[in-house]
Design a protein around this motif. Structure first.
Motif, mmCIF file in Angstrom:
data_model
loop_
_atom_site.group_PDB
_atom_site.id
_atom_site.type_symbol
_atom_site.label_atom_id
_atom_site.label_comp_id
_atom_site.label_asym_id
_atom_site.label_seq_id
_atom_site.Cartn_x
_atom_site.Cartn_y
_atom_site.Cartn_z
ATOM 1 N N LYS A 61 0.814 -1.215 0.000
ATOM 2 C CA LYS A 61 0.000 0.000 0.000
ATOM 3 C C LYS A 61 0.852 1.271 0.000
ATOM 4 O O LYS A 61 0.330 2.365 -0.192
ATOM 5 N N ASP A 81 -6.433 10.288 -2.774
ATOM 6 C CA ASP A 81 -7.215 9.620 -1.722
ATOM 7 C C ASP A 81 -7.534 10.573 -0.583
ATOM 8 O O ASP A 81 -7.909 10.143 0.512
ATOM 9 N N ASN A 92 3.099 8.149 0.065
ATOM 10 C CA ASN A 92 1.727 8.008 0.530
ATOM 11 C C ASN A 92 1.408 6.542 0.788
ATOM 12 O O ASN A 92 1.892 5.656 0.079
ATOM 13 N N TYR A 94 -1.766 4.135 0.775
ATOM 14 C CA TYR A 94 -3.154 4.107 0.325
ATOM 15 C C TYR A 94 -3.983 3.201 1.225
ATOM 16 O O TYR A 94 -3.464 2.259 1.838
ATOM 17 N N TYR A 100 -6.377 5.518 -8.284
ATOM 18 C CA TYR A 100 -6.198 6.840 -7.713
ATOM 19 C C TYR A 100 -5.540 7.765 -8.735
ATOM 20 O O TYR A 100 -4.597 7.364 -9.440
#
Length: 333
Positions: A61, A81, A92, A94, A100
Motif C-alpha cells: 500500500k 485519496d 503516501n 493508500y 487513484y
C-alpha cells in the motif's frame, strides 16, 4: 500660430476617432509591459514517477513518488485519496486496492504553474508460493550411512538418541526399497527439515502391515505412529543443519535427544497413528499440519504397541513387520 492650432485640433479629432472605433478590450492588447519586466524563458514543467512498495505485511500500500519536475521552486501533491503534501518528493500509504489520480503541481518564483497527472492502480501483489520442504531419501533407498560403508534404507533418517534404526526391506514391487519396523524393537526414522512459519503442509506416507501375528509369545497388532515435532521444542539455541545427501546426516547428538521431549504435547504439531489393518497391501495415508511459529520441524516415525520394556527407549513395535515405502511433504498453496 493659426496653423499650429489647426494641427492640434486635427490630432485631437483623430484621437477621438480611434477611441470611437476601439473597445477597452482591444486597447488592452496594446498595453506596454511593466518597466524592467522580462518573459519567463524557463517555465516550470511538472513530471514524476512512482514506485510501489513490497513486503510480507501490507507494504504494497506504500508508494513513493520521485519528483522529475524542472524549473520549479514549490510543489503540491494530491495523491487522489484525500492526502496531500508540499514535499519535493512524495510518499503516501493508500487505504487499499483501487484506482487513484495523482496530481503534482509545480510552480516557479514568477508564479507560473505546471501540472502533471498520472493514474495509480493500487493492487495487492499475489502471495509468493510456499516452497516444498527438502526431504532427503524420502523413498527409503538403501544407501550408505555416515561413517560406515553399510547400506541402509534408514540413511538420512537415523537418530540413535531416541530409537533404534529402522532396517532395509523389500516390497511394493522393489528390492531394498522400504524401511521396516519389526521384531519387537524400538525402530524409528527421524529427519529435520526447513519450513515456512505459519504455512500449511501435507504429508503423504505409503505403508504396509504384515498380517496380525497369532503365534503365542508374540506382540500382535503393531501400530505405526507419525509425529511432526516443533523445531524449537528441544533446545532454544539449537539451529538445525540441512544436508544435501543422506550419508551426510549424523546418527546422534542433534535435534531431539530424548523420548520425553518427543512425547511432550507442546512439542507436537501432528500426531497420527496407523493401526494394523490385517491386510498386507500397501495403503496411502495423507495428513496436514501447520508449521506455526517454526522455521524448522522434524518428522519422527516409530512402531508402537510392542513390549515397551524392551531396550531403553520406553517403546517398541510389535513383532509384525511394518513397512514404509515412501514419505513426501508438500506445501499447501
Amino acid at each position: 500660430m493659426k496653423k499650429q492650432i489647426k494641427k492640434i485640433v486635427g490630432f485631437t479629432a483623430a484621437l477621438a476617432l480611434v477611441f470611437a472605433f476601439h473597445s477597452c478590450d482591444d486597447l488592452e492588447k496594446y498595453e506596454l509591459p511593466e518597466a524592467g519586466s522580462i518573459a519567463d524563458a524557463t517555465p516550470p514543467e511538472a513530471d514524476f514517477s512512482f514506485t510501489q512498495g513490497a513486503g510480507p505485511d501490507e507494504e504494497w500500500k506504500d508508494y513513493t513518488f520521485a519528483n522529475l519536475s524542472t524549473s520549479a521552486t514549490t510543489y503540491s501533491w494530491d495523491y487522489g485519496d484525500g492526502n496531500t503534501s508540499t514535499d519535493v518528493d512524495g510518499a503516501n500509504t493508500y487505504p487499499g486496492e483501487g484506482t487513484y489520480t495523482v496530481t503534482l503541481t509545480a510552480s516557479d518564483a514568477l508564479g507560473v504553474v505546471s501540472e502533471s497527472t498520472q493514474i495509480v492502480e493500487v493492487v495487492e501483489p499475489p502471495t509468493p508460493a510456499v516452497p516444498d520442504p527438502v526431504i532427503i531419501n524420502g523413498d527409503f533407498d538403501k544407501l550408505a550411512k555416515l561413517g560406515s560403508s553399510n547400506l541402509c534404507s534408514c540413511s538420512g533418517w537415523d537418530n540413535d538418541d531416541i530409537g533404534e534404526q529402522g532396517e532395509s526391506s523389500s516390497g511394493n514391487g522393489g528390492s531394498d526399497n522400504v524401511v521396516k519396523f519389526d521384531n519387537n524393537e524400538p525402530d524409528h526414522v527421524y529427519q529435520e527439515f526447513a519450513v515456512t512459519p505459519n504455512a500449511d503442509y501435507s504429508i503423504t506416507i505409503v505403508t504396509s502391515h504384515k498380517t496380525i501375528a497369532s503365534t503365542p509369545g508374540t506382540y500382535p497388532g503393531s501400530t505405526l505412529e507419525i509425529r511432526i515435532l516443533a523445531g524449537a521444542g528441544y533446545n532454544a539455541g539449537y539451529t538445525p543443519t540441512y544436508y544435501t545427501a543422506a550419508p551426510d546426516f549424523p546418527n546422534s547428538g542433534y535435534g531431539y535427544t530424548t523420548v520425553a521431549q518427543v512425547e511432550t504435547a507442546a512439542n507436537n504439531l501432528l500426531v497420527e497413528t496407523i493401526p494394523n489393518p490385517n491386510d498386507d497391501d500397501y495403503f496411502t495415508q495423507t495428513y496436514t499440519f501447520n508449521a506455526g511459529a517454526n522455521d524448522s520441524v522434524a518428522l519422527f516415525i516409530r512402531g508402537i504397541g510392542g513390549d515397551s520394556s524392551v531396550g531403553s527407549y520406553g517403546y517398541s513395535s510389535g513383532d509384525e513387520e511394518i513397512r514404509a515405502d515412501s514419505v513426501t511433504i508438500t506445501a499447501v498453496n
